[in-house]
Design an enzyme around this catalytic site. Structure first.
Site, PDB file in Angstrom:
ATOM      1  CB  THR A   1     -12.176  71.850   7.597  1.00 55.48           C
ATOM      2  OG1 THR A   1     -12.528  72.669   6.472  1.00 55.48           O
ATOM      3  CG2 THR A   1     -13.144  72.117   8.744  1.00 55.48           C
ATOM      4  CB  CYS A   2      -8.164  68.794   5.730  1.00 54.32           C
ATOM      5  SG  CYS A   2      -6.863  68.878   6.962  1.00 54.32           S
ATOM      6  CG  ASP A   3     -13.485  70.927   1.733  1.00 50.54           C
ATOM      7  OD1 ASP A   3     -13.406  71.788   0.830  1.00 50.54           O
ATOM      8  OD2 ASP A   3     -14.237  69.947   1.659  1.00 50.54           O
TER       9      ASP A   3
ATOM     10  CG  ASN B   1     -11.640  67.955   8.284  1.00 51.40           C
ATOM     11  OD1 ASN B   1     -10.909  68.844   7.906  1.00 51.40           O
ATOM     12  ND2 ASN B   1     -12.095  67.033   7.452  1.00 51.40           N
TER      13      ASN B   1
END
Length: 454
Positions: free
Chosen positions: A401-403, A444
């Site tokens: 994920t973009c975290d 996401n």
């Protein structure tokens, strides 16, 4: 190989054959039932990894050639032949959890044998799959529920309301009323304010007060969020009695993934003191809820259910003598953890600079996809790859994920094969508990972790 860890894969030179085993020389751990003999008659599952690309995508699949066998010490392999066969034949897409009900059944029977005089209340939050709940209800299990939704799940699975405990100490008053209307009559408390809500919404109900423990020795320690000190527990139960409730008992939780056999002793000592102080005021408690904490095996061996049972019963006799009260245990992780494995895929293998000595391996599952218990790197799962016979090197393991928080192992890098590459499939073992229930809903755009129960 790190000292104390099992050498789980022996690869034969010149081939791609790997057999999951532990030699007799490795039986120094506290769990005899986990030992594996090198004698072929006592190896339950032979796993062959064929390193060949999947059709049309260049993936290296985990192609599993299963050879079920029988013999001493083969009751609890890390991943069962049934799970491996399901993955091999069904080829489920994307990351997914596969749970073997046979292991859940074996675990339940082991707990029943280890503590035959204790009622088993399965902690539904660990894995609420309907198939698991139906199996356990049929075996006679009761259920520890954290919400009205879990209560309804347990009852739909076949459990009577009398076999349900509303074990969350933080409940909305309308949820207490709904549970009471469904027939639930046993509620957890740890404060005067919670007692007042139950007295209004569920008059005459039985309550038990949760006492704080230190959680020392647990790999997933619990905070001070739940429970109160023993003296306050006395006051809370006196107050419950004054409001017309039945002051039924005391509960505690020693901490999740507890590997110390003596962890229950101090808590039972506290429970006895609460019993005695209330008896002096004419209130006679009847039950001790000894909670969960029973572990599942990840990278290290754990004591057997029988060993926990013997230690806990010895502490009960020590503190309660011949007047042992009714007792409850609430296994969650210990009931379903080793029953499941997650199939995942390597999405990317990279470095952060040309001279970076540590690779980053990104999987298609991470903290938000079901591996939340890697928070603070508390739980270290066993991860099997098709290249485990190759040279190993520590790497950072992260999710897709973009975290930036979606990193599982960085402070203590995880050893992975140097040859591991994009598209390789891996098996994350011991993931039957606290994975699907922690999986985010479309964070996401990634769908929640799929689950198959066989």
């Amino acid at each position: 190989q790190q000292p104390g860890l099992l050498k789980r894969h022996t690869f034969i030179a010149g081939s791609a054959v790997g057999i999951s085993l532990q030699s007799k020389a490795d039986m120094s751990g506290p769990t005899p039932q986990m030992a594996r003999s090198t004698d072929a008659s006592s190896v339950r599952t032979a796993i062959r990894f064929l390193q060949r690309p999947a059709s049309g995508c260049g993936r290296t699949m985990l192609c599993l050639d299963l050879a079920p066998m029988t013999g001493p010490g083969t009751e609890h392999p890390m991943t069962t032949a049934r799970i491996l066969d399901f993955i091999r034949t069904r080829r489920p897409d994307g990351p997914c959890l596969v749970v073997d009900l046979d292991v859940v059944r074996d675990n339940f029977l082991s707990f029943r044998k280890a503590l035959p005089d204790s009622s088993i209340f399965y902690a539904v939050k660990a894995n609420p799959a309907p198939e698991i709940l139906r199996l356990l209800a049929g075996l006679g299990s009761s259920f520890d529920c954290a919400s009205v939704a879990e209560i309804e799940m347990a009852m739909k699975a076949g459990a009577a309301a009398t076999r349900v405990s509303y074990g969350n100490t933080i409940k909305k008053e309308r949820d207490i009323a709904r549970a009471h209307a469904l027939g639930v009559s046993m509620f957890a408390v740890d404060s005067h304010e919670e007692v007042e809500k139950i007295a209004r919404a569920a008059p005459g109900a039985r309550v038990f007060c949760r006492v704080l423990t230190d959680g020392e020795g647990a790999e997933w320690p619990l905070s001070r969020k739940f429970g109160c000190v023993p003296q306050m527990a006395v006051d809370v139960l006196v107050y419950a009695h004054q409001l017309g409730l039945v002051s039924h008992g005391v509960s505690f939780h020693v901490g999740s993934q507890m590997t110390r056999l003596d962890a229950w002793d101090a808590a039972l000592s506290d429970a006895r003191r609460v019993f005695d102080k209330l008896a002096q005021q004419g209130i006679h408690l009847k039950m001790v809820n000894m909670g969960g904490g029973f572990p599942t095996r990840y990278l290290r061996d754990i004591p057997t259910a029988q060993a926990y049972g013997q230690a806990i019963f010895a502490s009960l006799r020590k503190h309660f003598g011949n007047h042992i009260p009714e007792t409850i245990i609430e296994p969650g992780r210990g009931m379903v953890g080793n029953a499941g494995a997650i199939k995942a895929e390597v999405v990317l293998v990279s470095r952060k600079s040309d001279d970076d000595n540590v690779r980053w391996v990104f999987l298609d599952i991470g903290k938000f996809g079901g591996l939340a218990e890697t928070m603070d790197e508390a739980i270290r799962y066993s991860i099997v790859t098709p290249r485990d016979g190759d040279a190993m090197e520590p790497c950072v393991l992260a999710g897709p994920t973009c975290d930036s928080a979606d990193v599982m192992y960085e402070k203590n890098p995880y050893p992975m094969p140097v040859s591991l590459t994009i598209g390789d499939e891996v098996l994350i073992e011991g993931t039957g508990a606290y994975t699907t229930t922690y999986s985010a809903v479309a964070f996401n755009g990634f769908e929640p972790l799929r689950s198959y129960v066989i």
